[in-house]
Design a protein around this motif. Sequence first.
Motif, PDB file in Angstrom:
ATOM      1  N   VAL A  60      19.726 -14.412 -14.423  1.00 48.03           N
ATOM      2  CA  VAL A  60      20.526 -14.333 -13.191  1.00 48.03           C
ATOM      3  C   VAL A  60      21.371 -13.065 -13.184  1.00 48.03           C
ATOM      4  O   VAL A  60      22.035 -12.742 -14.174  1.00 48.03           O
ATOM      5  N   LEU A  61      21.288 -12.339 -12.080  1.00 48.88           N
ATOM      6  CA  LEU A  61      22.113 -11.151 -11.876  1.00 48.88           C
ATOM      7  C   LEU A  61      23.162 -11.489 -10.825  1.00 48.88           C
ATOM      8  O   LEU A  61      22.816 -11.840  -9.696  1.00 48.88           O
ATOM      9  N   LYS A  62      24.422 -11.384 -11.205  1.00 47.46           N
ATOM     10  CA  LYS A  62      25.484 -11.674 -10.234  1.00 47.46           C
ATOM     11  C   LYS A  62      25.917 -10.379  -9.566  1.00 47.46           C
ATOM     12  O   LYS A  62      26.247  -9.405 -10.231  1.00 47.46           O
ATOM     13  N   SER A  91      14.985 -23.772  -4.776  1.00 52.08           N
ATOM     14  CA  SER A  91      16.031 -22.768  -4.969  1.00 52.08           C
ATOM     15  C   SER A  91      16.158 -22.395  -6.437  1.00 52.08           C
ATOM     16  O   SER A  91      16.401 -23.260  -7.292  1.00 52.08           O
ATOM     17  N   PHE A  92      16.008 -21.098  -6.710  1.00 48.74           N
ATOM     18  CA  PHE A  92      16.151 -20.596  -8.078  1.00 48.74           C
ATOM     19  C   PHE A  92      17.582 -20.804  -8.578  1.00 48.74           C
ATOM     20  O   PHE A  92      17.806 -21.256  -9.699  1.00 48.74           O
ATOM     21  N   THR A  93      18.560 -20.505  -7.727  1.00 54.30           N
ATOM     22  CA  THR A  93      19.953 -20.558  -8.190  1.00 54.30           C
ATOM     23  C   THR A  93      20.496 -21.993  -8.246  1.00 54.30           C
ATOM     24  O   THR A  93      21.311 -22.313  -9.095  1.00 54.30           O
ATOM     25  N   LEU A 143      14.749 -11.349  -4.595  1.00 50.08           N
ATOM     26  CA  LEU A 143      13.391 -11.877  -4.761  1.00 50.08           C
ATOM     27  C   LEU A 143      13.198 -12.115  -6.250  1.00 50.08           C
ATOM     28  O   LEU A 143      13.314 -11.182  -7.062  1.00 50.08           O
ATOM     29  N   ALA A 144      12.950 -13.374  -6.596  1.00 45.39           N
ATOM     30  CA  ALA A 144      12.736 -13.738  -8.006  1.00 45.39           C
ATOM     31  C   ALA A 144      11.307 -14.248  -8.149  1.00 45.39           C
ATOM     32  O   ALA A 144      10.367 -13.479  -8.308  1.00 45.39           O
ATOM     33  N   ASN A 145      11.111 -15.568  -8.034  1.00 46.06           N
ATOM     34  CA  ASN A 145       9.746 -16.125  -8.127  1.00 46.06           C
ATOM     35  C   ASN A 145       9.017 -16.115  -6.784  1.00 46.06           C
ATOM     36  O   ASN A 145       7.813 -16.366  -6.736  1.00 46.06           O
ATOM     37  N   GLY A 146       9.758 -15.884  -5.720  1.00 47.17           N
ATOM     38  CA  GLY A 146       9.119 -15.797  -4.406  1.00 47.17           C
ATOM     39  C   GLY A 146       9.140 -17.091  -3.615  1.00 47.17           C
ATOM     40  O   GLY A 146       8.545 -17.162  -2.540  1.00 47.17           O
TER      41      GLY A 146
HETATM   42  P1  5GP Z   1      13.074 -16.964  -5.398  1.00 48.16           P
HETATM   43  O1  5GP Z   1      12.935 -17.960  -4.278  1.00 48.16           O
HETATM   44  O2  5GP Z   1      12.346 -15.674  -5.097  1.00 48.16           O
HETATM   45  O3  5GP Z   1      12.735 -17.523  -6.743  1.00 48.16           O
HETATM   46  O4  5GP Z   1      14.623 -16.612  -5.479  1.00 48.16           O
HETATM   47  C1  5GP Z   1      15.227 -15.929  -4.421  1.00 48.16           C
HETATM   48  C2  5GP Z   1      16.427 -16.672  -3.913  1.00 48.16           C
HETATM   49  O5  5GP Z   1      17.217 -17.179  -4.994  1.00 48.16           O
HETATM   50  C3  5GP Z   1      17.301 -15.711  -3.120  1.00 48.16           C
HETATM   51  O6  5GP Z   1      17.395 -16.192  -1.804  1.00 48.16           O
HETATM   52  C4  5GP Z   1      18.639 -15.689  -3.844  1.00 48.16           C
HETATM   53  O7  5GP Z   1      19.614 -16.260  -3.016  1.00 48.16           O
HETATM   54  C5  5GP Z   1      18.466 -16.525  -5.089  1.00 48.16           C
HETATM   55  N1  5GP Z   1      18.428 -15.738  -6.337  1.00 48.16           N
HETATM   56  C6  5GP Z   1      17.369 -15.648  -7.190  1.00 48.16           C
HETATM   57  N2  5GP Z   1      17.684 -14.947  -8.284  1.00 48.16           N
HETATM   58  C7  5GP Z   1      18.969 -14.556  -8.130  1.00 48.16           C
HETATM   59  C8  5GP Z   1      19.860 -13.788  -8.959  1.00 48.16           C
HETATM   60  O8  5GP Z   1      19.547 -13.323 -10.053  1.00 48.16           O
HETATM   61  N3  5GP Z   1      21.109 -13.582  -8.456  1.00 48.16           N
HETATM   62  C9  5GP Z   1      21.495 -14.076  -7.258  1.00 48.16           C
HETATM   63  N4  5GP Z   1      22.729 -13.790  -6.853  1.00 48.16           N
HETATM   64  N5  5GP Z   1      20.691 -14.819  -6.451  1.00 48.16           N
HETATM   65  C10 5GP Z   1      19.430 -15.066  -6.894  1.00 48.16           C
END
Ligand code: 5GP
Length: 192
Positions: free
Chosen positions: A19-21, A98-100, A127-130
């Motif tokens: 996680v990057l804040k 939700s990743f977070t 964008l993390a896992n999408g």
């Molecule tokens: P994904 O759905 O691509 O896995 O994750 C993207 C969503 O998760 C974004 O909408 C974002 O809000 C949140 N997110 C994912 N990784 C991070 C992270 O490292 N830092 C923050 N601040 N939000 C993240």
Amino acid sequence: MKLLEERIVKDGIVRDGGVLKVDNFLNHQIDVELLNEMGAEWKRLFSDAQINKILTIEASGIGIACIAAQHFGVPVVFAKKARTKNIDGETLSTTVHSFTHGRDFDVMVAKRFLTPGDRLLIVDDFLANGCALNGLIDLANQAGATVEGIAIAVEKGFQGGGDALRERGFKLESLAIVDSMDPKTGSIEFRS
Ligand code: 5GP
């Protein structure tokens, strides 16, 4: 985008669990001038695309999308995470992990705001896992709209969601791609 990379190095905090804040300038306190530069850069990168609407997801995507929309001269539609009494008429919905938050959300958009003629730019902060983007693409597909492009502030390249979307043929522009980061040292490597 050098400006965003420099800001991530200056103010980003690397947490355990990938996680990057960035809540000093993107996710809680918002640097509107930086968002404006990001919007201008996306307008340059998507200058060939015919975009009539920006689609994002609440909550962090909304501010970024609204500033970007001023450069494109188009409205913003955001997917809502909860069924509220305020949505009239038919809705399109999908489920996003939700990743977070580490759980699934149903997200929805009123059908009248996403239509078959729409040519969309999808905008989000991370964008993390999408999963968030796949949900938004699903909503666009259900509406019969076209995804012209995807604009991301920070892509975590090591999680692979971005590369999978590029392989599927989407025009995806991330302004900073983090290829590795270390919570012990705080170091962050960007894709060149
Ligand atoms: P994904 O759905 O691509 O896995 O994750 C993207 C969503 O998760 C974004 O909408 C974002 O809000 C949140 N997110 C994912 N990784 C991070 C992270 O490292 N830092 C923050 N601040 N939000 C993240």
